[in-house]
Design an enzyme around this catalytic site. Structure first.
Site, PDB file in Angstrom:
ATOM      1  CE1 TYR A   1      24.187   7.497  25.895  1.00  0.00           C
ATOM      2  CE2 TYR A   1      25.318   5.819  27.201  1.00  0.00           C
ATOM      3  CZ  TYR A   1      25.331   6.773  26.194  1.00  0.00           C
ATOM      4  OH  TYR A   1      26.478   6.998  25.468  1.00  0.00           O
TER       5      TYR A   1
ATOM      6  CG  ASP B   1       9.698   9.703  11.804  1.00  0.00           C
ATOM      7  OD1 ASP B   1       9.726   9.613  10.558  1.00  0.00           O
ATOM      8  OD2 ASP B   1      10.551  10.325  12.459  1.00  0.00           O
TER       9      ASP B   1
END
Length: 273
Positions: free
Chosen positions: A204, A250
């Site tokens: 996270y 990407d």
């Protein structure tokens, strides 16, 4: 003027057919570009009041997601993959993972629910073309008094979860990401499923994307040293991946996170080659 809540309410009451409902949704998406992301919250609020059929929910969600992506592409040259949203709560078990005939359809989990008795979904922090990212509390870490009990969980969106190879695709993404253990690359822990929900657990990150920083109204040119710190972090991440035979397909500012502690993390190696 029609709004999404009224449109869904009329559909649920039977006064509006499915084709006309989708047509109205498309008109709303075209006429309210500045508030299109708020429609996700409206969709989920409507579903909580009266559950929509899984295929209808998935199609409306898909159209909203496409509109969000198109808007971001237009504004920042395809820089943004994820946008902040309110908690998403997909509705029901999608096609392709259905149980025995006559069995009850399993409700998709969202904010406030727990995956596999361990991960409490506390907040939706991102929404992309294939997945929704949640901040989650890891109850095992909490039990062990870990100072950092939060993780991120990427859950495949409704329209992809029904695909028979969705678990395989996510496992491959996790395996590739696990190979890339580097301070400038987000750490991926594992992949799993809870009923129809297929997901990846990962580090996270508290901070914001490079694209958010660049698009901020008060943004000014960075001092050379600050810019080089970001560029160097990105370069180290990509060089490490290249040394191991991976190319990030990407790579863009939206996939670079600037953490609150001053770190630089490259994310989303899911479509790496």
């Amino acid at each position: 003027m029609d709004n999404l809540a009224d449109t869904l309410r009329q559909f649920q009451s039977g006064t509006l057919g499915q084709a006309e409902m989708f047509a109205r949704v498309d008109r709303l998406l075209a006429s309210t570009p500045e508030s299109v992301s708020n429609l996700l919250k409206t969709l989920n609020d409507a579903h909580r009041r009266a559950p929509l059929p899984a295929e209808v929910y998935g199609e409306v969600e898909r159209r909203i997601a496409q509109a969000i992506e198109a808007r971001q592409r237009q504004r920042v040259g395809d820089e943004e993959t994820y946008v902040q949203t309110k908690p998403l709560q997909p509705p029901t078990q999608p096609a392709g993972i259905a149980g025995p005939p006559g069995a009850a359809v399993e409700r998709m989990k969202g904010v406030g629910d727990t995956l596999n008795g361990r991960f409490v979904l506390e907040e939706c922090v991102g929404f992309g073309g294939m997945g929704t990212v949640y901040k989650a509390l890891d109850l095992r870490k909490l039990e062990a008094s870990d100072r950092h009990p939060y993780i991120a969980i990427k859950v495949l969106n409704v329209q992809f979860q029904g695909h028979p190879k969705s678990l395989i695709a996510l496992q491959r993404e996790a395996r590739k990401a696990q190979t890339l253990a580097h301070p400038n690359i987000v750490a991926v822990y594992d992949f799993d499923r809870d009923g129809p929900m297929v997901y990846i657990t990962m580090e996270y990150l508290q901070g914001k994307s490079l694209s958010q920083m660049l698009r901020a109204p008060d943004f000014h040119v960075l001092p050379f040293d600050e810019a080089m710190k970001i560029v160097s972090g990105m370069g180290r991440a990509l060089a490490y991946a290249h040394e191991r035979g991976f190319v990030h397909c990407d790579f863009k500012p939206a996939n670079v996170i600037l953490t609150e502690t001053g770190g630089v993390k490259v994310i989303d190696f899911g479509i790496a080659r």
